[in-house]
Design an enzyme around this catalytic site. Structure first.
Site, PDB file in Angstrom:
ATOM      1  N   GLY A 261       0.836  -1.190   0.000  1.00  0.00           N
ATOM      2  CA  GLY A 261       0.000   0.000   0.000  1.00  0.00           C
ATOM      3  C   GLY A 261       0.876   1.247   0.000  1.00  0.00           C
ATOM      4  N   SER A 262       0.351   2.307   0.555  1.00  0.00           N
ATOM      5  CA  SER A 262       1.067   3.589   0.513  1.00  0.00           C
ATOM      6  C   SER A 262       2.258   3.663   1.452  1.00  0.00           C
ATOM      7  CB  SER A 262       0.094   4.731   0.834  1.00  0.00           C
ATOM      8  OG  SER A 262      -0.871   4.853  -0.194  1.00  0.00           O
TER       9      SER A 262
END
Length: 640
Positions: free
Chosen positions: A327-328
């Site tokens: 993810g981020s």
């Protein structure tokens, strides 16, 4: 008259026959006597040493003395693995006249339930070295010992031995980090040193117990005893003491480990915390866990089947083997890659309309905020977790440079020095895809990797290690679990440590750290609510990892999905920014947004270490040089 004379005896003839027979008998007797004397001479003179040794072995027996297994402590001296006295039932097959009858009698005396009888009989027939005792049963009760004692005369070759048995006081909390010991099986028996493991019934199977088996086990001793014709010991003739295993002090802090487990609160996930300067792993929790004490004595079939079929996978170590989309949380590492490669500058600004398009491609790769963030530079892109900025960066870098730069941070590799059973995660490349799928690499896949989606998979241990390296401004220190083996500190600078990362301009680290600080305390920071009231400077990055892909125009709605299809929540952080003492990685499966459901767990871990347990003191090497807002997901991937 003639016929009568023919029937009379002939004395001379009879005498000749008698003499011939007597001579023949004497020859036979002399030959047999010679053979007997020769055989006696051979046995008593020529073979004297052989038979005297055999005779001595019938009277004198050498018995192995297993060493005491080393204890395991946490960094503060709290016991994590100890040895408790117990009584074990052993059998030497060579001394048993009728094995089947003996086993039937033992089953009757021990009152074994039907489901345990089969396993009991299998253990009795497992291959053992000659005259080595096979472990049939551990941790006998007092009533079982009494019944065996009364019937001892009926059980030749069967002994009740007092030994020390491994015990884990906090079994479920430490089950994955420590691992456990178990009975030595036939395959392991083939590879073990027969002298050193004579008389030893248990060996480290997983975790620390497995990795440091050689140090924890020690060296076996022996004793020479005199026995009677039935094999019972009469007296001891000689003794060589075993060398006990070395005690092991871990870098783990039991308070931090308990806190990590309590923060997860029964939810599936993992938390790993590392001291960046020393690489010491302070906590490595995987939830759910299991009772590792069950495996020491031999878990019953029903209990083991229940663990295997549990949908929550309690036997699976999520902290070291769980592979999740980053993810981020990958964005700070992407930012450093772009800066070091000269693809971006800290002050460069892009305009985000809410999506990104590749040249000559109509597809829109959307930002999590559908109407976009407008003008975005590096620090704001990190603070608001802008996808469009990192799509652009990923396209400019290309998958080859992304792969090489992320690999330098430890992604796609086994990062820890002494953690058994680490997973590799997955750091994709052109070569990997060609080998795996026999397909070319597509530009859109590069964009997905740029925001931590697509093929990219990381383990919580890798993410925590990379965060510690980021906090160290590119200096590599391998994570480790052992602090001291015996009285000797474990070296911090290990010979196989990868090279440090050189970025060309040291201020690049400051700009990335500033963006990560704004995640916690900035006006638009995705985790600004979690960062409220911080008493120190904390840099973090939230992440939301998709479990399945959405179509281009589909919108993520957690309330419409089954719980196990919802996004994973991630968060990585380190603190204090100016002098990092702890780096943390958190994964909570199917919890949703990272800033909402994982950031508070990371904040609690850093608070505990900096304000409570370590009081802001750095964890220095003992022997230097030796040894939430915007939680939405779209077709483009994770927000945050």
């Amino acid at each position: 008259m003639r016929e009568r004379r023919d029937t009379l005896k002939n004395p001379e003839h009879d005498l000749r026959i008698f003499r011939l027979r007597a001579a023949l008998a004497i020859v036979v007797v002399v030959l047999l006597s010679g053979l007997l004397v020769g055989r006696l001479f051979y046995l008593q003179v020529v073979q004297h040493e052989v038979y005297s040794t055999r005779s001595e072995k019938n009277r004198v027996r050498v018995e192995p003395l297993p060493p005491t297994r080393g204890l395991i402590y946490d960094r503060n001296g709290q016991m994590l693995a100890e040895n408790r006295p117990t009584y074990n039932l052993t059998l030497v097959r060579e001394r048993v006249d009728d094995l089947d009858a003996t086993l039937e009698l033992l089953v009757e005396l021990l009152h074994l339930p039907d489901e345990d009888v089969a396993a009991f009989k299998v253990r009795s027939r497992q291959r053992q070295r000659p005259y080595q005792p096979a472990l049939l049963m551990s941790d006998l009760t007092e009533s079982q010992i009494a019944r065996l004692a009364v019937n001892r005369h009926r059980l030749p070759g069967v002994e009740v031995q007092a030994q020390l048995l491994r015990y884990y006081p906090d079994a479920e909390i430490m089950s994955h980090a420590l691992g456990y010991v178990g009975r030595i099986n036939a395959e392991e028996l083939k590879t073990l040193d027969p002298g050193n493991y004579a008389g030893t019934h248990f060996i480290g199977k997983t975790g620390v117990e497995n990795f440091y088996e050689d140090q924890l086990h020690g060296r076996a001793g022996l004793r020479k005893v005199e026995t009677n014709a039935r094999g019972r010991v009469l007296r001891e003739l000689g003794h060589t003491d075993p060398v006990p295993g070395q005690d092991l002090t871990l870098t783990l802090d039991m308070n931090m480990q308990k806190l990590a487990v309590s923060l997860l609160d029964g939810r599936r996930g993992a938390i790993v915390a590392i001291a960046p300067q020393s690489g010491e792993i302070l906590a490595m929790a995987s939830v759910p866990g299991f009772n590792s004490n069950q495996f020491v004595t031999g878990i019953d079939v029903a209990s083991y089947r229940a663990l295997q079929t549990d949908i929550d996978l309690p036997l699976f170590n999520r902290a070291t083997r769980g592979s999740y989309p980053a993810g981020s949380t990958i964005k700070p590492f992407m930012a450093m890659s772009g800066l070091s490669e000269g693809v971006i500058t800290p002050s460069e600004v892009i305009y985000d309309p809410g999506y990104y398009q590749l040249p000559n491609d109509d597809r829109r790769y959307r930002n999590w905020l559908r109407w976009g963030h407008g003008r975005v530079d590096l620090e704001r892109a990190l603070a608001v977790s802008n996808n469009t900025y990192f799509y652009s960066l990923a396209h400019e870098l290309g998958i080859d440079r992304i792969h090489d730069n992320l690999e330098a941070f430890g992604f796609g590799t086994r990062v820890a020095a002494d953690v058994a059973g680490q997973g590799d995660g997955l750091l994709p490349s052109r070569e990997w895809k060609r080998s795996r799928y026999n397909q070319a690499w597509y530009p859109g896949e590069t964009l997905s990797v740029g925001i931590g989606q697509g093929y990219l998979q990381v383990t919580p241990l890798q993410l925590a290690s990379a965060t510690a390296m980021l906090a160290n401004r590119g200096h590599w220190v391998r994570p480790r679990l052992a602090k001291r083996i015996g009285d000797e500190p474990v070296p911090v600078e290990l010979p196989d440590t990868p090279a440090d990362i050189e970025v060309g301009n040291e201020t690049y680290w400051d700009r990335v750290f500033s963006g990560m600080e704004k995640v916690m305390s900035g006006r638009e920071g995705t985790a600004r609510r979690t960062g409220a009231g911080l008493q120190y400077r904390m840099a973090g990055k939230s992440g939301t990892a998709q479990v399945f892909s959405l179509g281009q125009n589909q919108k993520y709605n957690a309330s419409e999905l089954r719980e196990r299809l919802r996004d994973h929540a991630l968060f990585m952080a380190f603190a204090p920014v100016e002098d990092p003492q702890i780096a943390v990685a958190v994964i909570v499966e199917n919890a949703g947004g990272g800033s909402t459901h994982a950031a508070s767990l990371a904040r609690a871990m850093t608070d505990a270490w900096i304000l409570d347990y370590n009081n802001g003191k750095p964890v220095e090497p003992e022997a230097p040089g030796t040894a939430s807002v915007g939680d939405a997901t779209t077709s483009a991937g994770a927000g945050e």
